[in-house]
Motif scaffolding. Structure first.
Motif, PDB file in Angstrom:
ATOM      1  N   GLU A 148      15.911  43.903 -49.576  1.00  0.00           N
ATOM      2  CA  GLU A 148      16.526  44.122 -48.247  1.00  0.00           C
ATOM      3  C   GLU A 148      15.307  44.504 -47.552  1.00  0.00           C
ATOM      4  O   GLU A 148      14.672  45.564 -47.849  1.00  0.00           O
ATOM      5  CB  GLU A 148      17.715  44.994 -48.252  1.00  0.00           C
ATOM      6  CG  GLU A 148      18.855  44.378 -49.102  1.00  0.00           C
ATOM      7  CD  GLU A 148      20.047  45.232 -48.724  1.00  0.00           C
ATOM      8  OE1 GLU A 148      19.860  46.527 -48.045  1.00  0.00           O
ATOM      9  OE2 GLU A 148      21.178  44.902 -49.438  1.00  0.00           O
ATOM     10  N   LEU A 149      14.946  43.745 -46.543  1.00  0.00           N
ATOM     11  CA  LEU A 149      13.860  44.117 -45.619  1.00  0.00           C
ATOM     12  C   LEU A 149      14.329  43.946 -44.135  1.00  0.00           C
ATOM     13  O   LEU A 149      14.335  43.086 -43.544  1.00  0.00           O
ATOM     14  CB  LEU A 149      12.821  43.244 -45.552  1.00  0.00           C
ATOM     15  CG  LEU A 149      12.034  43.324 -47.036  1.00  0.00           C
ATOM     16  CD1 LEU A 149      10.988  42.050 -47.358  1.00  0.00           C
ATOM     17  CD2 LEU A 149      11.230  44.626 -47.218  1.00  0.00           C
ATOM     18  N   GLY A 150      14.837  45.275 -43.688  1.00  0.00           N
ATOM     19  CA  GLY A 150      15.610  45.213 -42.608  1.00  0.00           C
ATOM     20  C   GLY A 150      16.795  44.387 -42.408  1.00  0.00           C
ATOM     21  O   GLY A 150      17.645  44.709 -43.268  1.00  0.00           O
ATOM     22  N   ALA A 151      16.841  43.460 -41.351  1.00  0.00           N
ATOM     23  CA  ALA A 151      18.082  42.506 -41.372  1.00  0.00           C
ATOM     24  C   ALA A 151      18.123  41.462 -42.306  1.00  0.00           C
ATOM     25  O   ALA A 151      19.088  40.792 -42.660  1.00  0.00           O
ATOM     26  CB  ALA A 151      18.179  42.111 -40.004  1.00  0.00           C
ATOM     27  N   MET A 152      16.925  41.101 -43.144  1.00  0.00           N
ATOM     28  CA  MET A 152      16.816  40.267 -44.136  1.00  0.00           C
ATOM     29  C   MET A 152      16.982  40.722 -45.515  1.00  0.00           C
ATOM     30  O   MET A 152      16.890  41.681 -45.880  1.00  0.00           O
ATOM     31  CB  MET A 152      15.381  39.714 -44.044  1.00  0.00           C
ATOM     32  CG  MET A 152      15.053  38.936 -42.462  1.00  0.00           C
ATOM     33  SD  MET A 152      13.265  38.280 -42.695  1.00  0.00           S
ATOM     34  CE  MET A 152      13.481  37.012 -44.040  1.00  0.00           C
ATOM     35  N   THR A 153      17.749  39.850 -46.206  1.00  0.00           N
ATOM     36  CA  THR A 153      18.095  39.979 -47.581  1.00  0.00           C
ATOM     37  C   THR A 153      17.575  38.690 -48.479  1.00  0.00           C
ATOM     38  O   THR A 153      17.643  37.569 -47.955  1.00  0.00           O
ATOM     39  CB  THR A 153      19.581  39.995 -47.908  1.00  0.00           C
ATOM     40  OG1 THR A 153      19.965  41.267 -47.339  1.00  0.00           O
ATOM     41  CG2 THR A 153      19.913  40.238 -49.291  1.00  0.00           C
ATOM     42  N   ASP A 154      16.737  39.187 -49.466  1.00  0.00           N
ATOM     43  CA  ASP A 154      16.177  37.989 -50.295  1.00  0.00           C
ATOM     44  C   ASP A 154      16.533  38.371 -51.343  1.00  0.00           C
ATOM     45  O   ASP A 154      16.548  39.394 -52.111  1.00  0.00           O
ATOM     46  CB  ASP A 154      14.576  37.708 -50.020  1.00  0.00           C
ATOM     47  CG  ASP A 154      14.054  36.276 -50.187  1.00  0.00           C
ATOM     48  OD1 ASP A 154      14.987  35.683 -50.933  1.00  0.00           O
ATOM     49  OD2 ASP A 154      12.932  36.195 -49.980  1.00  0.00           O
TER      50      ASP A 154
END
Length: 233
Positions: A148-154
């Motif tokens: 999880e990078l801020g609002a992004m999820t990968d």
């Protein structure tokens, strides 16, 4: 050495546990450190229903107290054999009354086998588990990693193929029960064959096996158990 003076009433639960130390890696792979030469064996069952309540209750309590609870060993005769055991827990008898007078009692018993003496043979990768009964349940899990990078999820890949597990139920007569017991005690975490709808898979058995032995009139008439098998090929 004294013999436990009562026979089980109804079903008997027989358990085997290795207590292996498990180390899990990032990709979901596991390594096991074996801590025991023999699996720990325990019995759980109920006694009771004796007609002569005062005599039988006193016999039971005197036997338990003479062992100082879990401290002292004794013999338990079951399934055509005799094993050295000790009580696995405290006892809590239940007394039943009719017209205000105690007429009988029951008590749940747990016994720990001091050391398994039976030779279960050498494990072979060519050993085959019996066919399960009824439905089986399979799990496929890629164990994908999450970032999880801020609002992004990968997600990222941790395995080259999914972790596969099969939940299977087994049952039948004494010969099938004895085969499962032998395989579990011989193999520990050594793979063996499980045939699954035309597939021939190598699987690992669980760390613990709980078998419910069905009995009628003191005779073994069947058994039931379930296992989670981990596919390793």
């Amino acid at each position: 050495m004294d013999v436990f003076p009562f026979a089980p009433v109804g079903d008997v639960k027989v358990s085997y546990a290795w207590g292996n130390k498990e180390v899990e890696f990032e990709n979901g792979g596991k390594q096991y450190v074996r801590k025991r030469v023999h699996a720990r064996k325990t019995y759980e069952f109920t006694i009771g229903g004796m007609a002569d309540y005062p005599k039988n209750f006193k016999t039971f309590i005197d036997f338990y107290n003479a062992r100082h609870g879990q401290k002292e060993k004794f013999l338990f005769n079951y399934d055509g054999g005799s094993e050295v055991v000790r009580f696995g827990s405290s006892v809590v008898p239940k007394c039943y009354r009719e017209n205000g007078r105690i007429v009988t009692f029951t008590c749940n018993i747990a016994l720990e086998v001091v050391k398994q003496e039976e030779n279960f043979g050498t494990p072979s990768i060519d050993d085959v588990l019996p066919v399960p009964l009824g439905e089986t349940e399979e799990t496929y899990d890629w164990l994908a990693g999450k970032v999880e990078l801020g609002a992004m999820t990968d997600y990222y890949e941790r395995r080259t193929k999914p972790l596969r597990k099969i939940n299977a139920k087994f049952g039948g007569l004494k010969d099938t029960r004895d085969k499962i017991i032998r395989l579990f005690n011989a193999h520990c975490k050594t793979p063996l064959i499980y045939r699954n709808n035309g597939e021939e898979l190598h699987v690992l058995l669980p760390d613990r096996l709980d078998i419910t032995v069905h009995r009628e009139a003191g005779n073994i008439v069947g058994f039931a158990c379930s296992m989670e098998l981990e596919v390793v090929d």
